[in-house]
Motif scaffolding. Structure first.
Motif, PDB file in Angstrom:
ATOM      1  N   ARG A 107     -38.480 -82.414  48.857  1.00  0.00           N
ATOM      2  CA  ARG A 107     -39.783 -82.402  48.180  1.00  0.00           C
ATOM      3  C   ARG A 107     -39.646 -81.808  46.779  1.00  0.00           C
ATOM      4  N   ASN A 108     -38.850 -80.760  46.658  1.00  0.00           N
ATOM      5  CA  ASN A 108     -38.647 -80.136  45.352  1.00  0.00           C
ATOM      6  C   ASN A 108     -37.819 -81.016  44.425  1.00  0.00           C
ATOM      7  N   GLN A 109     -36.860 -81.722  44.990  1.00  0.00           N
ATOM      8  CA  GLN A 109     -36.067 -82.633  44.170  1.00  0.00           C
ATOM      9  C   GLN A 109     -36.943 -83.708  43.538  1.00  0.00           C
ATOM     10  N   VAL A 110     -37.820 -84.293  44.347  1.00  0.00           N
ATOM     11  CA  VAL A 110     -38.711 -85.338  43.847  1.00  0.00           C
ATOM     12  C   VAL A 110     -39.707 -84.754  42.845  1.00  0.00           C
ATOM     13  N   ASN A 116     -22.050 -97.021  38.823  1.00  0.00           N
ATOM     14  CA  ASN A 116     -22.624 -98.373  38.971  1.00  0.00           C
ATOM     15  C   ASN A 116     -22.830 -98.801  40.423  1.00  0.00           C
ATOM     16  N   ARG A 117     -22.607 -97.894  41.362  1.00  0.00           N
ATOM     17  CA  ARG A 117     -22.918 -98.181  42.767  1.00  0.00           C
ATOM     18  C   ARG A 117     -24.216 -97.451  43.125  1.00  0.00           C
ATOM     19  N   PRO A 118     -25.248 -98.143  43.547  1.00  0.00           N
ATOM     20  CA  PRO A 118     -26.459 -97.430  43.990  1.00  0.00           C
ATOM     21  C   PRO A 118     -26.156 -96.630  45.249  1.00  0.00           C
ATOM     22  N   TRP A 119     -26.632 -95.405  45.309  1.00  0.00           N
ATOM     23  CA  TRP A 119     -26.378 -94.582  46.490  1.00  0.00           C
ATOM     24  C   TRP A 119     -27.542 -93.621  46.733  1.00  0.00           C
ATOM     25  N   ASP A 120     -27.718 -93.278  48.007  1.00  0.00           N
ATOM     26  CA  ASP A 120     -28.739 -92.311  48.409  1.00  0.00           C
ATOM     27  C   ASP A 120     -28.107 -90.989  48.812  1.00  0.00           C
ATOM     28  N   LEU A 121     -26.967 -91.080  49.505  1.00  0.00           N
ATOM     29  CA  LEU A 121     -26.267 -89.897  50.002  1.00  0.00           C
ATOM     30  C   LEU A 121     -24.795 -89.978  49.650  1.00  0.00           C
ATOM     31  N   LEU A 122     -24.225 -88.819  49.299  1.00  0.00           N
ATOM     32  CA  LEU A 122     -22.797 -88.733  49.018  1.00  0.00           C
ATOM     33  C   LEU A 122     -22.243 -87.516  49.751  1.00  0.00           C
ATOM     34  N   TYR A 123     -21.323 -87.762  50.673  1.00  0.00           N
ATOM     35  CA  TYR A 123     -20.746 -86.692  51.485  1.00  0.00           C
ATOM     36  C   TYR A 123     -19.435 -86.204  50.869  1.00  0.00           C
ATOM     37  N   LEU A 124     -19.390 -84.895  50.581  1.00  0.00           N
ATOM     38  CA  LEU A 124     -18.146 -84.279  50.137  1.00  0.00           C
ATOM     39  C   LEU A 124     -17.377 -83.764  51.351  1.00  0.00           C
ATOM     40  N   GLY A 125     -18.134 -83.434  52.409  1.00  0.00           N
ATOM     41  CA  GLY A 125     -17.585 -83.085  53.708  1.00  0.00           C
ATOM     42  C   GLY A 125     -18.270 -83.955  54.735  1.00  0.00           C
ATOM     43  N   CYS A 126     -17.527 -84.454  55.718  1.00  0.00           N
ATOM     44  CA  CYS A 126     -18.104 -85.431  56.644  1.00  0.00           C
ATOM     45  C   CYS A 126     -17.328 -85.419  57.949  1.00  0.00           C
ATOM     46  N   GLY A 127     -18.036 -85.625  59.071  1.00  0.00           N
ATOM     47  CA  GLY A 127     -17.398 -85.664  60.376  1.00  0.00           C
ATOM     48  C   GLY A 127     -17.507 -87.033  61.011  1.00  0.00           C
ATOM     49  N   SER A 128     -16.644 -87.293  61.971  1.00  0.00           N
ATOM     50  CA  SER A 128     -16.575 -88.560  62.706  1.00  0.00           C
ATOM     51  C   SER A 128     -16.050 -89.685  61.819  1.00  0.00           C
ATOM     52  N   TYR A 129     -16.733 -90.825  61.726  1.00  0.00           N
ATOM     53  CA  TYR A 129     -16.178 -91.983  61.026  1.00  0.00           C
ATOM     54  C   TYR A 129     -16.536 -91.960  59.541  1.00  0.00           C
ATOM     55  N   SER A 183     -29.243 -88.347  45.965  1.00  0.00           N
ATOM     56  CA  SER A 183     -29.706 -88.835  44.667  1.00  0.00           C
ATOM     57  C   SER A 183     -31.228 -88.755  44.679  1.00  0.00           C
ATOM     58  N   LEU A 184     -31.839 -88.812  43.510  1.00  0.00           N
ATOM     59  CA  LEU A 184     -33.300 -88.793  43.434  1.00  0.00           C
ATOM     60  C   LEU A 184     -33.877 -90.003  44.160  1.00  0.00           C
ATOM     61  N   GLN A 185     -33.230 -91.143  44.002  1.00  0.00           N
ATOM     62  CA  GLN A 185     -33.656 -92.351  44.712  1.00  0.00           C
ATOM     63  C   GLN A 185     -33.606 -92.127  46.224  1.00  0.00           C
ATOM     64  N   GLY A 186     -32.532 -91.515  46.699  1.00  0.00           N
ATOM     65  CA  GLY A 186     -32.382 -91.254  48.127  1.00  0.00           C
ATOM     66  C   GLY A 186     -33.426 -90.286  48.647  1.00  0.00           C
ATOM     67  N   ALA A 187     -33.720 -89.244  47.859  1.00  0.00           N
ATOM     68  CA  ALA A 187     -34.734 -88.262  48.259  1.00  0.00           C
ATOM     69  C   ALA A 187     -36.095 -88.930  48.410  1.00  0.00           C
ATOM     70  N   ARG A 188     -36.448 -89.778  47.453  1.00  0.00           N
ATOM     71  CA  ARG A 188     -37.732 -90.491  47.527  1.00  0.00           C
ATOM     72  C   ARG A 188     -37.785 -91.394  48.758  1.00  0.00           C
ATOM     73  N   LYS A 189     -36.697 -92.092  49.021  1.00  0.00           N
ATOM     74  CA  LYS A 189     -36.642 -92.997  50.178  1.00  0.00           C
ATOM     75  C   LYS A 189     -36.778 -92.216  51.490  1.00  0.00           C
ATOM     76  N   MET A 190     -36.070 -91.078  51.574  1.00  0.00           N
ATOM     77  CA  MET A 190     -36.098 -90.284  52.804  1.00  0.00           C
ATOM     78  C   MET A 190     -37.496 -89.718  53.057  1.00  0.00           C
ATOM     79  N   LEU A 191     -38.168 -89.255  52.009  1.00  0.00           N
ATOM     80  CA  LEU A 191     -39.521 -88.716  52.172  1.00  0.00           C
ATOM     81  C   LEU A 191     -40.490 -89.805  52.644  1.00  0.00           C
ATOM     82  N   LYS A 192     -40.339 -91.005  52.121  1.00  0.00           N
ATOM     83  CA  LYS A 192     -41.200 -92.118  52.560  1.00  0.00           C
ATOM     84  C   LYS A 192     -40.924 -92.488  54.005  1.00  0.00           C
TER      85      LYS A 192
END
Length: 307
Positions: free
Chosen positions: A124-127, A160-173, A245-254
């Motif tokens: 919410r604060n990001q948006v 140039n790749r649209p993205w919502d989430l970027l993991y620097l640490g990640c588990g499983s696949y 990303s800001l785009q991802g935050a907006r999408k997740m809130l919706k």
């Protein structure tokens, strides 16, 4: 009469020293970097803060929403659940089911929802503030060597790749670099998933002992898109260090608004479902560049969460 000419003393101009502070690649890319930390775990915050400070990365402490009620009885959990719903404008299902289809105990639901609420507050604060990129970290992470160099390379490949989430640490696949189905010099460590009592997968060996990834055999689960990045298919997990990303935050809130901000589940499970159903676009560093500080089976946590 002899007049003496007054001469102005030549004064050396003080040259300003170059005091321009080094700005890390992280702070150039992220508008905000938060470490989520419980108010009474300041020692854990300081430990992570020092890791970032050593690399001249500026981070902020975000006091986590406290969902602990595991040792204070069912009534305390119910009271906390009701308070959360009113205070944060969220919905919590007291009969939330886990991945096996069994109703989770309240002592799991309330802490899990508190983690999701904390993320919701930050989104919410990001948006609201229009932060283009925001990094969220937990307080039990381990930064790898040459972190800035790896990060800069990955971000360049992300361009140039649209993205919502970027993991620097990640588990499983999340990609297979640093993983091997056979033991060798580059992969000397046995996966936590193969330890006695877990037996989650067959033989798997790691370059880094705290790597929580599993070997990915299907491209739809983790598709390599560049030398450093993998596109995720929704069979991943973990929120110990990832970005919005800001785009991802907006999408997740919706997305959350459509379910009356239902946050009964752990945030990584909510995200995983949305990525799997192609509602969110997620990438991960491959190999990951930030790990858990300790192996999952040894890690101490106030959240009684079971994978």
């Amino acid at each position: 009469m002899h007049h003496t000419r007054k001469t102005k003393k030549k004064t050396k101009k003080k040259t300003k020293k170059n005091t321009k502070r080094h700005r890390s690649e992280f702070n150039k890319f992220f508008n905000k970097i938060f470490v989520i930390n419980l108010f009474d775990h300041k020692d854990k915050w300081m430990k992570v803060y020092k890791q970032f400070k050593k690399r001249k990365i500026d981070v902020e402490r975000f006091i986590a929403v406290d969902g602990r009620c595991k040792n204070t009885g069912k009534q305390s959990c119910i009271e906390k659940l009701n308070t959360f719903q009113m205070a944060y404008n969220v919905t919590i299902n007291p009969k939330q089911k886990n991945e096996k289809g069994k109703v989770m105990p309240l002592k799991e639901i309330v802490p899990a929802s508190s983690l999701s609420i904390g993320t919701l507050i930050l989104l919410r604060n990001q948006v609201k503030n229009k932060w283009k990129h925001m990094l969220l970290c937990e307080d039990d992470i381990e930064l790898t060597p040459n972190l800035e160099e790896k990060f800069k390379k990955g971000v360049r490949e992300l361009k140039n790749r649209p993205w919502d989430l970027l993991y620097l640490g990640c588990g499983s696949y999340c990609g297979n670099k640093g993983l091997s189905e056979t033991k060798d010099k580059k992969h000397p460590h046995k996966s936590v998933y193969t330890l006695p009592g877990i037996n989650y997968i067959d033989e798997l060996y790691l370059s880094h002992p705290n790597d929580l990834r599993a070997y990915c055999e299907h491209e739809e689960d983790c598709k390599p898109v560049s030398e450093s990045l993998t596109r995720l298919g929704g069979e991943h997990g973990g929120t110990w260090c990832y970005a919005w990303s800001l785009q991802g935050a907006r999408k997740m809130l919706k997305i959350l608004e459509k379910t009356n901000n239902l946050v009964s589940h752990h945030i990584d499970q909510i995200i995983k479902d949305k990525v799997y159903n192609k509602k969110l676009i997620a990438y991960s560093f491959n190999p990951v560049i930030i790990h858990h500080e300790l192996l999952q089976v040894k890690r101490k946590s106030d959240i009684p969460w079971k994978w």
